[in-house]
Design a protein around this motif. Structure first.
Motif, PDB file in Angstrom:
ATOM      1  N   ALA A 199       0.874  -1.186   0.000  1.00 21.08           N
ATOM      2  CA  ALA A 199       0.000   0.000   0.000  1.00 21.08           C
ATOM      3  C   ALA A 199       0.907   1.231   0.000  1.00 21.08           C
ATOM      4  O   ALA A 199       1.286   1.757   1.048  1.00 21.08           O
ATOM      5  CB  ALA A 199      -0.916  -0.001   1.211  1.00 21.08           C
ATOM      6  N   SER A 200       1.250   1.697  -1.198  1.00 20.15           N
ATOM      7  CA  SER A 200       2.236   2.770  -1.325  1.00 20.15           C
ATOM      8  C   SER A 200       1.643   4.146  -1.039  1.00 20.15           C
ATOM      9  O   SER A 200       2.382   5.085  -0.765  1.00 20.15           O
ATOM     10  CB  SER A 200       2.841   2.749  -2.727  1.00 20.15           C
ATOM     11  N   LYS A 201       0.347   4.276  -1.112  1.00 24.45           N
ATOM     12  CA  LYS A 201      -0.271   5.575  -0.854  1.00 24.45           C
ATOM     13  C   LYS A 201      -1.616   5.379  -0.171  1.00 24.45           C
ATOM     14  O   LYS A 201      -2.534   4.795  -0.740  1.00 24.45           O
ATOM     15  CB  LYS A 201      -0.454   6.357  -2.164  1.00 24.45           C
ATOM     16  N   ILE A 202      -1.719   5.845   1.051  1.00 29.37           N
ATOM     17  CA  ILE A 202      -2.962   5.763   1.822  1.00 29.37           C
ATOM     18  C   ILE A 202      -3.375   7.184   2.197  1.00 29.37           C
ATOM     19  O   ILE A 202      -2.583   7.950   2.748  1.00 29.37           O
ATOM     20  CB  ILE A 202      -2.781   4.914   3.098  1.00 29.37           C
ATOM     21  N   THR A 203      -4.601   7.544   1.888  1.00 28.04           N
ATOM     22  CA  THR A 203      -5.116   8.872   2.207  1.00 28.04           C
ATOM     23  C   THR A 203      -6.477   8.745   2.871  1.00 28.04           C
ATOM     24  O   THR A 203      -7.383   8.105   2.326  1.00 28.04           O
ATOM     25  CB  THR A 203      -5.257   9.738   0.943  1.00 28.04           C
ATOM     26  N   ILE A 204      -6.618   9.330   4.043  1.00 25.92           N
ATOM     27  CA  ILE A 204      -7.904   9.411   4.723  1.00 25.92           C
ATOM     28  C   ILE A 204      -8.467  10.804   4.460  1.00 25.92           C
ATOM     29  O   ILE A 204      -7.853  11.813   4.824  1.00 25.92           O
ATOM     30  CB  ILE A 204      -7.774   9.149   6.229  1.00 25.92           C
ATOM     31  N   SER A 205      -9.627  10.860   3.823  1.00 23.97           N
ATOM     32  CA  SER A 205     -10.237  12.136   3.453  1.00 23.97           C
ATOM     33  C   SER A 205     -11.415  12.438   4.370  1.00 23.97           C
ATOM     34  O   SER A 205     -12.314  11.611   4.517  1.00 23.97           O
ATOM     35  CB  SER A 205     -10.716  12.112   1.991  1.00 23.97           C
TER      36      SER A 205
END
Length: 960
Positions: free
Chosen positions: A430-436
């Motif tokens: 998981a190279s990019k995790i973003t919580i919006s």
């Protein structure tokens, strides 16, 4: 000097007949009839040999077993007879469902090993375990299906489980995993072993761990949802669709009994309903007694086999792969704090820390109001969604999204081929995790929509883990609908832009009147565009400063969360506005420089000769009486003073830059530009530092620039210029004392006049008479200084007639001829004599003009109308007579830096801001701003001095 170098050797390099000596960190040979052990750190006897002694390493003694006892016991110390042959390692072997017995119950070694068959009858249902050393009860599916420990045809044996062959079983699964980025499809050993058995067990027995394991394999296959595939997700969907009768969990239609919740449904447009229809039932506040800024994320974690591990709070960096302090990791879940973390992490560390994948179902915890804690499911947007005909998890159109629930950080399991004990060929990361977090529009109480976690995976082909690395990032972003703010900005830009057009048209009309021309030509259009560039720059500046201060005040000062900062991607229009403002203001600034460097100026000397002097006539041999010459030093003195005030400003530019930098970097106002809810000017080095907001950086810096500039203007106007030094007013006084007036034209037919005619009639005098004159003036014993009798008005705006301008140009032409063709030059006089005659002629003409000598070129003095002052233009055209407008201020400073402080200040602010937005460094912006001030000041002084010498006929050598 002797080197401290040793060769690098690994256990794998030693070969079969050597072992790795850990004390020497090198390979060492094994003894006779010995070979390397399985671990590689010692030697063991070869097949057919038993150990006599062993002290580890090479300290092993081996002895050959006799022919009638050729087998070696499992521990390697004894020889034994093997009735059913030997294994490749020289140990006794037994048939399937038999266990090997080498010792009696009391531990006595048997001469001949026994192979005892495990009783699989109904009374015992036993079979040998995986090691073949003891009989254990059969797996329950064998007993249920065949009433024995055998799974014979037509029953189905898969994954160590036995299933009854009948209609209605899930179809045969595909044990392949596709890594789309690499373009690799491989057969997964994990899927090959567990996919079919998990599907069967979940379908037939509603086995909880089997259903969870099947769901995990679907997640490892990137939630592929194809109607024509029987991969892990296809089998999951088969079971999900055909188990509708078992009911749902917690009234959630997508969460089926016994099954994990993987999808939010496959109806188009469902994502927007999930994310926007309901509000999260908790509000957030930044300040006050009810302050609540903590996002309490909690995750249910499972292993790959489907076993529930624990409830796990995200605090402590559960989802952050990059190492950091506990305080900084936990800052990710402080509401309103934009969090960004990225780093490179080696593949070897990933394989070491995440050998077994962990799967997460994420929830947001909140208090239900009755003391009961509740959980709100957090949807997942998997950007690597595969094999889907209806959904594309890319772009901003929610109607095309397929939301999921479960995700993982690292999968080093599905990429193993053939042998689960070996290293994987490919891993998912998981190279990019973003919580919006999105704020509900028009909320006043900090209400948000359900959060969304977006995950992007990278598939890595494992070749050399020690040298391979992957860039990973974790972010928490906060956003709100900015469409209304954008509309308001567009409206303001349209309205102010329209007003700027009208104002520029008025400026152009005023310019045309002042140039004495009424023809609209290409020059007029060009001038209008220059005026419009400056006015439009002011429009962009007002909008950007207003926007920056609005977000600074309303975001940082709010108690109940009602606004959130625009995302970096939403700041692009704002940055574009700043760039436009700077470009247009730079154009206006250059136009201003050119205008000031091309003005016409002349110093009128009112001094008259005192008596006559005797002068020898060269070549004639006799002496004649001539008028006493008037000293030129007063003119030189006034010219130098004018030269000095050309770049005087209403503020101190160096102090301005240093003060802004002091408040930003030393006091800590720069901390207000961070994308967090804190309004503190200080920050701890141990705490997490949020990323910069470009809007807030501009808002903070521009507000400081404007505030400090206003304070400087007030200080200089109220105190410094009144009690210390006012260079502009002093210049007017100096002109009067020096008996010199200043006649300058900023346009063809418009300019300024400073009346410096001495009330004492002359200024070439000694110190005593000068002091007496000043004393008489202080005691009101002489007339007033004004142009008109009994008035003090010394400065005027002048609109001269066309005839007056032509006469001025005709007299000045003698000066310009010296640069023309040789045939036009006066051969009887040198250049110096031409300049002298031109100076005397111009001085005589302008002084006579002021004295109303030329009736055909006379002038009148009048006051300007209020509307004329506001619009900056003259309604009356000077056709027959020129017009002198009373000037209560110092309007002649319009041709100096002093009268254009607003333009210069805005240019400095925009230059500082552009450099800062490009470099994210206030220090660099301050240095470059000061340098440009000095450079343009030098250009203005140098070229202004050349123009002054050219137009006033003052030799440039006397301008210092």
């Amino acid at each position: 000097a002797r080197g401290f170098s040793v060769p690098l050797q690994r256990p794998a390099d030693c070969g079969a007949d050597r072992y790795f000596d850990s004390s020497r960190l090198a390979c060492a040979p094994c003894g006779v009839h010995q070979r390397q052990s399985a671990g590689g750190g010692s030697c063991v006897c070869e097949p057919g040999y038993r150990m006599v002694s062993s002290n580890g390493g090479f300290s092993v003694a081996c002895e050959k077993c006799p022919e009638n006892m050729s087998g070696v016991t499992q521990d390697g110390w004894n020889c034994i007879t093997c009735p059913k042959g030997l294994t490749s390692k020289g140990n006794c072997k037994c048939s399937n469902n038999e266990i090997l017995v080498e010792r009696s119950i009391d531990g006595v070694l048997l001469n001949e090993a026994l192979c005892i068959h495990c009783n699989g009858s109904e009374q015992s249902f036993s079979a040998s375990d995986a090691s073949g050393s003891r009989c254990v009860r059969c797996e329950k599916t064998f007993i249920q299906v065949s009433k024995s420990c055998d799974c014979n045809s037509p029953n189905i044996l898969t994954g160590g489980l036995c299933f009854l062959a009948h209609e209605g079983l899930p179809p045969k699964g595909i044990a392949t995993v596709r890594f789309a980025q690499l373009g690799i499809t491989l057969t997964s050993a994990w899927f090959l072993k567990n996919l079919q058995s998990s599907a069967f067990a979940c379908w037939l027995y509603s086995n909880l761990t089997a259903c969870q394991a099947l769901g995990n394999m679907c997640v490892m296959n990137m939630n592929s949802l194809s109607s024509s595939s029987t991969d892990a997700c296809g089998l999951f969907q088969y079971i999900f669709v055909n188990t509708a009768r078992v009911g749902i969990v917690h009234s959630i239609p997508y969460w089926r009994h016994n099954l994990p919740w993987l999808y939010y449904g496959d109806q188009p447009g469902l994502a927007s309903q999930v994310l926007e229809k309901n509000h999260f039932p908790k509000t957030f506040t930044f300040k006050g007694t009810d302050k609540d800024v903590k996002l309490q994320f909690i995750a249910a974690s499972f292993d790959a086999a489907g076993n529930f591990l624990k409830w796990q709070s995200l605090e402590g960096g559960v989802l952050q792969l990059c190492p950091d302090t506990q305080t900084k990791l936990n800052a990710a879940y402080a509401f309103g704090t934009t969090y960004q973390q990225s780093c490179k992490i080696s593949v070897s560390k990933i394989l070491l820390d995440f050998a077994n994948p962990v799967f997460y179902d994420l929830f947001l915890e909140y208090n239900g109001g009755n003391g009961q804690q509740h959980l709100w499911a957090v949807p997942v947007l998997n950007l690597n969604l595969q094999y889907n005909e209806k959904f594309v998890n890319q772009g901003s159109n929610m109607n095309n999204w397929l939301l999921t629930r479960r995700f993982f950080l690292v999968d080093a399991l599905s990429g193993k081929e053939n042998d689960l004990g070996k290293s994987p060929r490919v891993i998912w990361i998981a190279s990019k995790i973003t919580i919006s977090i999105r704020l509900v529009s028009h909320t006043q109480r900090g209400t948000i929509y359900p959060p969304l976690i977006t995950v992007a995976y990278t598939d890595v082909l494992v070749q050399n883990p020690e040298t391979q690395s992957v860039m990973v990032s974790f972010a928490v972003s906060y956003e709100m609908n900015q469409s209304e703010a954008q509309i308001q900005t567009d409206i303001a830009l349209g309205v102010l832009g329209g007003l700027a057009v009208l104002w520029s048209l008025l400026k152009t009309a005023g310019w045309k009147r002042r140039t004495g021309s009424s023809i609209i030509d290409l020059q007029t259009v060009f001038k209008f565009l220059l005026f419009y560039a400056g006015d439009l720059a002011n429009v962009f500046f007002i909008i950007t400063v207003g926007t920056g201060i609005y977000w600074l005040v309303f975001f940082k000062a709010q108690q109940f969360v009602s606004v959130l900062l625009p995302l970096p991607s939403q700041e692009e229009d704002f940055v574009t506005y700043i760039a436009c403002a700077f470009s247009l203001k730079a154009l206006q600034f250059l136009h201003l420089l050119v205008s000031q460097l091309t003005i016409d100026i002349f110093f009128i000397d009112w001094e008259r000769p005192k008596g006559k002097v005797l002068k020898a006539v060269e070549g004639e041999g006799f002496i004649k009486s001539t008028a006493a010459p008037v000293s030129i030093w007063r003119t030189y003195f006034i010219a130098n003073e004018w030269n000095e005030i050309q770049t005087v400003r209403k503020i101190n530019p160096l102090f301005q830059v240093l003060a802004v930098l002091f408040f930003l970097e030393v006091v800590g106002f720069s901390n207000l530009a961070l994308m967090d809810a804190s309004s503190s000017l200080t920050s701890s080095s141990e705490s997490y530092v949020a990323p910069w907001s470009r809007i807030l950086r501009f808002g903070v810096s521009a507000a400081l620039w404007v505030a400090i500039a206003i304070l400087q203007v007030i200080f200089f106007a109220v105190f410094y210029e009144r009690f210390v030094e006012d260079k502009i007013s002093q210049f007017i006084d100096l002109c009067c004392v020096s008996n010199i007036s200043v006649f300058l034209l900023s346009h063809d037919c418009f300019g300024h006049y400073i009346h410096g005619r001495s009330v004492h009639g002359h200024a070439d005098t000694n110190m005593e008479e000068m002091n007496m004159n000043l004393k008489r003036e202080a005691e009101n014993l002489c007339s007033q200084r004004g142009l008109l009798p009994n008035t003090d008005g010394q400065t005027f705006q002048i609109a001269i007639s066309r005839k007056m301008r032509l006469q001025y140009d005709w007299i000045h032409e003698t000066l310009t001829r010296k640069r023309g063709p040789a045939r036009l030059l006066d051969s009887s006089a040198n250049t110096f004599e031409q300049s002298t005659r031109a100076y005397n002629a111009m001085n005589k003409f302008l002084s006579s003009f002021i004295d109303h000598v030329h009736k055909e070129m006379d002038y009148i003095v009048k006051d300007k109308l209020l509307l004329e002052r506001i619009l900056g233009m003259e309604f009356m055209e000077p056709i027959e007579k020129s017009i002198f407008y009373n000037d209560e201020g110092h309007s002649f400073s319009d041709v100096l830096y002093y009268g254009n402080e607003t333009t210069l200040l805005i240019f400095d602010i925009l230059f500082f801001s552009v450099v800062d937005l490009a470099s994210q460094s206030f220090v660099l912006a301050a240095i470059l701003t000061y340098l440009q001030q000095e450079i343009f000041g030098f250009i203005r002084n140098t070229l202004g001095q050349k123009n002054l010498a050219s137009k006033t006929l003052v030799d440039q050598r006397f301008l210092i």
